[in-house]
Design a protein around this motif. Structure first.
Motif, PDB file in Angstrom:
ATOM      1  N   SER A   1     -31.817  -9.285  43.168  1.00 45.54           N
ATOM      2  CA  SER A   1     -32.063 -10.678  42.768  1.00 45.54           C
ATOM      3  C   SER A   1     -31.049 -11.629  43.390  1.00 45.54           C
ATOM      4  N   GLY A   2     -30.037 -11.065  44.039  1.00 47.93           N
ATOM      5  CA  GLY A   2     -29.005 -11.897  44.655  1.00 47.93           C
ATOM      6  C   GLY A   2     -29.119 -11.889  46.164  1.00 47.93           C
ATOM      7  N   HIS A   3     -28.213 -12.591  46.818  1.00 46.37           N
ATOM      8  CA  HIS A   3     -28.227 -12.642  48.276  1.00 46.37           C
ATOM      9  C   HIS A   3     -27.667 -11.342  48.834  1.00 46.37           C
ATOM     10  N   SER A   4     -28.204 -10.925  49.970  1.00 50.29           N
ATOM     11  CA  SER A   4     -27.754  -9.687  50.582  1.00 50.29           C
ATOM     12  C   SER A   4     -27.720  -9.844  52.092  1.00 50.29           C
ATOM     13  N   SER A   5     -26.657  -9.341  52.682  1.00 50.36           N
ATOM     14  CA  SER A   5     -26.548  -9.356  54.135  1.00 50.36           C
ATOM     15  C   SER A   5     -26.886  -7.987  54.713  1.00 50.36           C
ATOM     16  N   GLU A   6     -27.222  -7.062  53.824  1.00 42.56           N
ATOM     17  CA  GLU A   6     -27.477  -5.686  54.249  1.00 42.56           C
ATOM     18  C   GLU A   6     -28.939  -5.425  54.581  1.00 42.56           C
TER      19      GLU A   6
ATOM     20  N   LEU B   1     -46.401  -5.149  34.517  1.00 48.92           N
ATOM     21  CA  LEU B   1     -45.141  -4.414  34.493  1.00 48.92           C
ATOM     22  C   LEU B   1     -44.423  -4.499  33.153  1.00 48.92           C
ATOM     23  N   GLY B   2     -44.649  -5.569  32.408  1.00 50.54           N
ATOM     24  CA  GLY B   2     -43.953  -5.759  31.143  1.00 50.54           C
ATOM     25  C   GLY B   2     -44.633  -5.112  29.955  1.00 50.54           C
ATOM     26  N   VAL B   3     -45.934  -4.864  30.066  1.00 52.93           N
ATOM     27  CA  VAL B   3     -46.686  -4.280  28.946  1.00 52.93           C
ATOM     28  C   VAL B   3     -47.367  -2.972  29.361  1.00 52.93           C
ATOM     29  N   CYS B   4     -48.299  -3.066  30.280  1.00 53.97           N
ATOM     30  CA  CYS B   4     -49.147  -1.918  30.616  1.00 53.97           C
ATOM     31  C   CYS B   4     -48.340  -0.718  31.100  1.00 53.97           C
ATOM     32  N   LEU B   5     -47.616  -0.869  32.197  1.00 57.27           N
ATOM     33  CA  LEU B   5     -46.842   0.253  32.741  1.00 57.27           C
ATOM     34  C   LEU B   5     -45.694   0.631  31.823  1.00 57.27           C
TER      35      LEU B   5
ATOM     36  N   SER C   1     -37.971  -5.747  37.273  1.00 56.09           N
ATOM     37  CA  SER C   1     -37.916  -7.207  37.388  1.00 56.09           C
ATOM     38  C   SER C   1     -39.006  -7.673  38.346  1.00 56.09           C
ATOM     39  N   TRP C   2     -39.489  -8.883  38.111  1.00 56.57           N
ATOM     40  CA  TRP C   2     -40.604  -9.372  38.901  1.00 56.57           C
ATOM     41  C   TRP C   2     -40.751 -10.883  38.771  1.00 56.57           C
ATOM     42  N   ILE C   3     -41.654 -11.408  39.595  1.00 57.54           N
ATOM     43  CA  ILE C   3     -42.028 -12.824  39.560  1.00 57.54           C
ATOM     44  C   ILE C   3     -43.397 -12.931  38.907  1.00 57.54           C
ATOM     45  N   ASP C   4     -43.476 -13.668  37.821  1.00 61.16           N
ATOM     46  CA  ASP C   4     -44.761 -13.947  37.172  1.00 61.16           C
ATOM     47  C   ASP C   4     -45.369 -15.143  37.906  1.00 61.16           C
ATOM     48  N   LEU C   5     -46.385 -14.881  38.733  1.00 64.42           N
ATOM     49  CA  LEU C   5     -46.948 -15.954  39.550  1.00 64.42           C
ATOM     50  C   LEU C   5     -47.724 -16.962  38.712  1.00 64.42           C
ATOM     51  N   ARG C   6     -48.286 -16.518  37.602  1.00 66.59           N
ATOM     52  CA  ARG C   6     -49.015 -17.451  36.727  1.00 66.59           C
ATOM     53  C   ARG C   6     -48.060 -18.495  36.154  1.00 66.59           C
ATOM     54  N   ALA C   7     -46.907 -18.048  35.639  1.00 65.75           N
ATOM     55  CA  ALA C   7     -45.912 -18.979  35.100  1.00 65.75           C
ATOM     56  C   ALA C   7     -45.330 -19.854  36.205  1.00 65.75           C
TER      57      ALA C   7
ATOM     58  N   VAL D   1     -40.467 -22.176  45.969  1.00 65.38           N
ATOM     59  CA  VAL D   1     -39.515 -21.099  46.255  1.00 65.38           C
ATOM     60  C   VAL D   1     -39.672 -20.039  45.162  1.00 65.38           C
ATOM     61  N   MET D   2     -40.055 -18.840  45.550  1.00 64.65           N
ATOM     62  CA  MET D   2     -40.300 -17.762  44.596  1.00 64.65           C
ATOM     63  C   MET D   2     -38.998 -17.231  44.013  1.00 64.65           C
ATOM     64  N   LYS D   3     -38.932 -17.171  42.678  1.00 66.28           N
ATOM     65  CA  LYS D   3     -37.744 -16.683  41.989  1.00 66.28           C
ATOM     66  C   LYS D   3     -38.140 -15.691  40.900  1.00 66.28           C
ATOM     67  N   ILE D   4     -37.250 -14.739  40.634  1.00 64.33           N
ATOM     68  CA  ILE D   4     -37.482 -13.772  39.565  1.00 64.33           C
ATOM     69  C   ILE D   4     -37.616 -14.516  38.238  1.00 64.33           C
ATOM     70  N   THR D   5     -38.651 -14.182  37.484  1.00 66.24           N
ATOM     71  CA  THR D   5     -38.869 -14.836  36.194  1.00 66.24           C
ATOM     72  C   THR D   5     -38.682 -13.890  35.010  1.00 66.24           C
ATOM     73  N   LYS D   6     -38.710 -12.582  35.277  1.00 70.15           N
ATOM     74  CA  LYS D   6     -38.636 -11.624  34.170  1.00 70.15           C
ATOM     75  C   LYS D   6     -37.865 -10.380  34.582  1.00 70.15           C
ATOM     76  N   SER D   7     -36.997  -9.917  33.694  1.00 70.50           N
ATOM     77  CA  SER D   7     -36.263  -8.680  33.932  1.00 70.50           C
ATOM     78  C   SER D   7     -36.199  -7.885  32.635  1.00 70.50           C
ATOM     79  N   LEU D   8     -36.485  -6.599  32.720  1.00 70.31           N
ATOM     80  CA  LEU D   8     -36.394  -5.730  31.555  1.00 70.31           C
ATOM     81  C   LEU D   8     -34.964  -5.235  31.352  1.00 70.31           C
ATOM     82  N   ASP D   9     -34.144  -5.419  32.381  1.00 67.35           N
ATOM     83  CA  ASP D   9     -32.743  -5.000  32.273  1.00 67.35           C
ATOM     84  C   ASP D   9     -31.934  -6.034  31.490  1.00 67.35           C
ATOM     85  N   LYS D  10     -32.278  -7.299  31.678  1.00 68.27           N
ATOM     86  CA  LYS D  10     -31.612  -8.375  30.968  1.00 68.27           C
ATOM     87  C   LYS D  10     -32.541  -9.574  30.950  1.00 68.27           C
TER      88      LYS D  10
END
Length: 247
Positions: A135-140, A154-158, A175-181, A232-241
């Motif tokens: 979710s962060g910047h990476s140069s790798e 991903l949040g319910v079914c799987l 973690s993922w991007i909810d495109l509907r939201a 600009v697409m951004k992460i909207t949901k994470s099960l880790d936090k």
């Protein structure tokens, strides 16, 4: 003149079909994206008519498409049919809705095998395209994120199927991007389903609705259109936090 005009139109159609998912050319991204790639997922699951909603749902189609956010190309696809084991016989309603036939799931694989094959595909994409999931910047490497239409896949079914069956799912799916939201926030309007969202931005749904693979491809087309419109697409949901939205 009519012949030349038609030829030009046909040339445009051929050119469009090579440059963007689903043959829709919406130009170039207006803003630099956080993610170089997006993996779009849209599961299909067992389902029944109203009155049997207490039944647990199982994934029966597991598709994923890899979208390049620089040019709108779908560069790779993953697709498997999955055997439901809690309720192995598909309902007539489910078959009519999804178009998935009983023999297709009978010849499919259990979910744990599907997840293993999916992980191998992800690893292959990481190696071939230098993709990293963060979710962060990476140069790798080139950053990649998952995209779904709502948090359900991903949040319910799987999530709950893996818990019930005591299966370990890949950590990258936490973690993922909810495109509907994201769509609702970006365009300031509530989408009327995936097809309605496509129509609102001038895209005709390609394929069969509620086919997991077709839905994934069309969601990719919508994501590309939004990117070209300046989203600009951004992460909207994470099960880790808990992930702030917007971030």
């Amino acid at each position: 003149m009519a012949t030349k005009k038609l030829a030009r139109q046909l040339g445009i159609i051929r050119r469009i079909s090579k440059t963007s998912p689903g043959g829709q050319n919406h130009g170039k991204p207006k803003l630099r994206q956080l993610f170089d790639y997006l993996v779009i997922i849209d599961f299909e699951s067992t389902c029944w008519k109203e009155g049997r909603k207490c039944y647990t749902q199982e994934i029966i189609e597991f598709p994923a498409v890899l979208l390049n956010t620089l040019n709108g190309e779908i560069e790779s696809e993953f697709h498997m049919y999955v055997q439901p084991q809690e309720h192995p016989i598909l309902s007539e309603f489910c078959t009519e809705l999804t178009g998935i036939k009983q023999n297709q799931v009978d010849e499919g694989v259990p979910l744990h095998i599907c997840l293993s094959q999916f992980s191998k595909w992800i690893q292959k994409m990481q190696k071939e395209k230098n993709i990293v999931f963060s979710s962060g910047h990476s140069s790798e490497g080139k950053l990649c994120a998952f995209v779904t239409w709502s948090d359900w896949d991903l949040g319910v079914c799987l999530q709950y199927e893996c818990k019930r069956k005591q299966l370990r799912k890949p950590d990258v799916l936490n973690s993922w991007i909810d495109l509907r939201a994201t769509y609702k926030l970006f365009y300031c309007r509530k989408p009327r389903g995936l097809n309605g969202a496509l129509q609102d931005v001038g895209i005709i749904f390609a394929g069969r609705e509620h086919s997991g693979l077709d839905d994934s491809r069309n969601t990719a087309r919508l994501a590309w259109k939004m990117i070209c419109d300046g989203c600009v697409m951004k992460i909207t949901k994470s099960l880790d936090k808990v992930s702030g939205f917007p971030s």
